[in-house]
Write a protein that holds these residues in place. Structure first.
Motif, PDB file in Angstrom:
ATOM      1  N   ILE A 112     -11.211  -7.455 -12.042  1.00 35.43           N
ATOM      2  CA  ILE A 112     -11.122  -6.244 -11.225  1.00 35.43           C
ATOM      3  C   ILE A 112     -10.032  -6.415 -10.170  1.00 35.43           C
ATOM      4  O   ILE A 112      -9.728  -7.535  -9.752  1.00 35.43           O
ATOM      5  CB  ILE A 112     -12.460  -5.840 -10.552  1.00 35.43           C
ATOM      6  CG1 ILE A 112     -12.947  -6.895  -9.561  1.00 35.43           C
ATOM      7  CG2 ILE A 112     -13.543  -5.552 -11.544  1.00 35.43           C
ATOM      8  CD1 ILE A 112     -14.173  -6.422  -8.765  1.00 35.43           C
ATOM      9  N   THR A 113      -9.435  -5.301  -9.785  1.00 41.85           N
ATOM     10  CA  THR A 113      -8.596  -5.308  -8.589  1.00 41.85           C
ATOM     11  C   THR A 113      -9.363  -4.523  -7.531  1.00 41.85           C
ATOM     12  O   THR A 113     -10.044  -3.534  -7.829  1.00 41.85           O
ATOM     13  CB  THR A 113      -7.223  -4.648  -8.798  1.00 41.85           C
ATOM     14  OG1 THR A 113      -7.412  -3.305  -9.212  1.00 41.85           O
ATOM     15  CG2 THR A 113      -6.396  -5.413  -9.816  1.00 41.85           C
ATOM     16  N   TYR A 114      -9.237  -5.004  -6.300  1.00 43.25           N
ATOM     17  CA  TYR A 114      -9.980  -4.411  -5.184  1.00 43.25           C
ATOM     18  C   TYR A 114      -9.012  -4.131  -4.046  1.00 43.25           C
ATOM     19  O   TYR A 114      -8.277  -5.022  -3.603  1.00 43.25           O
ATOM     20  CB  TYR A 114     -11.058  -5.388  -4.728  1.00 43.25           C
ATOM     21  CG  TYR A 114     -11.783  -4.938  -3.488  1.00 43.25           C
ATOM     22  CD1 TYR A 114     -12.667  -3.867  -3.542  1.00 43.25           C
ATOM     23  CD2 TYR A 114     -11.578  -5.570  -2.278  1.00 43.25           C
ATOM     24  CE1 TYR A 114     -13.335  -3.440  -2.404  1.00 43.25           C
ATOM     25  CE2 TYR A 114     -12.252  -5.158  -1.130  1.00 43.25           C
ATOM     26  CZ  TYR A 114     -13.120  -4.085  -1.203  1.00 43.25           C
ATOM     27  OH  TYR A 114     -13.777  -3.664  -0.086  1.00 43.25           O
ATOM     28  N   GLY A 115      -9.002  -2.887  -3.598  1.00 40.43           N
ATOM     29  CA  GLY A 115      -8.159  -2.516  -2.457  1.00 40.43           C
ATOM     30  C   GLY A 115      -6.727  -2.229  -2.886  1.00 40.43           C
ATOM     31  O   GLY A 115      -6.415  -2.150  -4.076  1.00 40.43           O
ATOM     32  N   GLY A 116      -5.872  -2.050  -1.894  1.00 39.93           N
ATOM     33  CA  GLY A 116      -4.485  -1.688  -2.190  1.00 39.93           C
ATOM     34  C   GLY A 116      -4.400  -0.229  -2.590  1.00 39.93           C
ATOM     35  O   GLY A 116      -5.413   0.484  -2.646  1.00 39.93           O
ATOM     36  N   PRO A 117      -3.176   0.242  -2.876  1.00 38.45           N
ATOM     37  CA  PRO A 117      -3.016   1.655  -3.220  1.00 38.45           C
ATOM     38  C   PRO A 117      -3.586   1.994  -4.601  1.00 38.45           C
ATOM     39  O   PRO A 117      -3.785   1.109  -5.434  1.00 38.45           O
ATOM     40  CB  PRO A 117      -1.488   1.836  -3.211  1.00 38.45           C
ATOM     41  CG  PRO A 117      -0.928   0.471  -3.407  1.00 38.45           C
ATOM     42  CD  PRO A 117      -1.921  -0.504  -2.857  1.00 38.45           C
ATOM     43  N   ASP A 118      -3.846   3.273  -4.796  1.00 34.19           N
ATOM     44  CA  ASP A 118      -4.378   3.742  -6.078  1.00 34.19           C
ATOM     45  C   ASP A 118      -3.221   3.891  -7.072  1.00 34.19           C
ATOM     46  O   ASP A 118      -2.526   4.902  -7.076  1.00 34.19           O
ATOM     47  CB  ASP A 118      -5.084   5.087  -5.848  1.00 34.19           C
ATOM     48  CG  ASP A 118      -5.850   5.519  -7.077  1.00 34.19           C
ATOM     49  OD1 ASP A 118      -5.922   4.727  -8.042  1.00 34.19           O
ATOM     50  OD2 ASP A 118      -6.371   6.649  -7.063  1.00 34.19           O
ATOM     51  N   VAL A 119      -3.001   2.861  -7.890  1.00 36.10           N
ATOM     52  CA  VAL A 119      -1.834   2.839  -8.791  1.00 36.10           C
ATOM     53  C   VAL A 119      -2.295   2.830 -10.246  1.00 36.10           C
ATOM     54  O   VAL A 119      -3.459   2.513 -10.515  1.00 36.10           O
ATOM     55  CB  VAL A 119      -0.987   1.574  -8.518  1.00 36.10           C
ATOM     56  CG1 VAL A 119      -0.246   1.678  -7.190  1.00 36.10           C
ATOM     57  CG2 VAL A 119      -1.864   0.322  -8.538  1.00 36.10           C
ATOM     58  N   PRO A 120      -1.423   3.136 -11.190  1.00 37.86           N
ATOM     59  CA  PRO A 120      -1.823   3.026 -12.596  1.00 37.86           C
ATOM     60  C   PRO A 120      -2.227   1.578 -12.938  1.00 37.86           C
ATOM     61  O   PRO A 120      -1.646   0.638 -12.381  1.00 37.86           O
ATOM     62  CB  PRO A 120      -0.553   3.423 -13.370  1.00 37.86           C
ATOM     63  CG  PRO A 120       0.282   4.180 -12.391  1.00 37.86           C
ATOM     64  CD  PRO A 120      -0.050   3.637 -11.037  1.00 37.86           C
ATOM     65  N   GLY A 121      -3.209   1.431 -13.813  1.00 40.31           N
ATOM     66  CA  GLY A 121      -3.758   0.102 -14.112  1.00 40.31           C
ATOM     67  C   GLY A 121      -2.733  -0.901 -14.606  1.00 40.31           C
ATOM     68  O   GLY A 121      -2.876  -2.103 -14.371  1.00 40.31           O
TER      69      GLY A 121
END
Ligand code: GSH
Length: 237
Positions: free
Chosen positions: A61-70
């Motif tokens: 999983i990635t947590y935090g940061g900007p909402d970017v394409p996977g």
């Protein structure tokens, strides 16, 4: 943004037994998250190996940061891999879901159960179903797990459903499913030996526990038996 509503992206495969652990914990904690598919039993894209998991495994999983394409993960996000860590992380983020007890002794029991599942049972799914190891490996693993179940209470450490329960559910359910449907690389008839053993009085406690696990709404929402059987059949052909 508070820590419980930062973006979360789950790198997943619907077939993966380990991914179901991550999906169940996210479901239990009622987390809003995005999903990005990664094909297992296939080479992984370079960006995944470089930025998400050099081990080439899901879930991650990635947590935090900007909402970017996977497929364009941000360096501002924290990457979390390995299901024991992912399960504890989500449980810690969402204490209201009560997936990890507060008492240190109870927490140790949860971790010991997860460790026992990883050491004695998790590998028996791929071993028996995908590689054709002896059914005895499943029975030995089942014996080790059952030994840890409490005399009272519905779940791994008693009355509270925790990540210990999530750790086992995907494995025991897939072994039961593939054995019932006759799918796997095991020697002819060994699926029946597994089912007969699990239905015998020796494993009554584990059988009841497994039934409880498979009744859990988070299990049902993350388990597609027909899909798993279809994909396993293609994979093992
Ligand atoms: N120890 C890891 C195991 C994860 C794992 O083995 N995942 C498998 C899928 S069930 C995987 O990604 N395999 C890569 C592949 O088959 O290509 C965890 O707990 O997360």
């Amino acid at each position: 943004m508070s820590s419980s509503n930062k973006q979360i992206t789950l790198y997943y495969s619907k077939l993966s037994v380990y991914v179901q652990r991550a999906s169940m914990v996210l479901e239990e904690a009622k987390v809003n998250y995005k999903k990005y598919p990664i094909q297992i039993f296939a080479p992984k894209p370079d960006w995944f190996l470089e930025k998400i998991n050099p081990r080439g495994l899901v879930p991650a999983i990635t947590y935090g940061g900007p909402d970017v394409p996977g497929d364009q993960p941000s360096s501002e996000a924290t990457v979390i891999i390995e299901t024991p860590v992912i399960m504890e992380f989500i449980a810690d983020l969402h204490p209201e879901a009560n997936l990890l007890p507060k008492d240190p002794v109870e927490r140790a029991k949860v971790r010991l159960f997860v460790d026992a599942v990883n050491t004695h049972f998790a590998s028996t799914f791929v071993g028996f179903i995908v590689k054709g190891d002896s059914y005895q490996t499943v029975i030995d693993g089942a014996r080790a797990v059952q030994k840890l179940l409490p005399d009272h209470g519905k779940w791994a450490i008693g009355n509270q459903f925790t990540i210990a329960d999530i750790a086992l559910a995907p494995f025991i359910s897939r072994i039961e499913l593939a054995s019932k449907r006759g799918v796997g690389k095991y020697a002819a008839g060994e699926n029946k030996l597994v089912l007969d053993a699990l239905n015998s009085p020796e494993f009554a406690k584990l059988k009841a526990y497994s039934a409880n696990l498979q009744e859990r709404p988070s299990f049902k929402a993350t388990f597609d038996g027909d899909y798993i059987i279809g994909e396993l059949t293609k994979l093992l052909a």
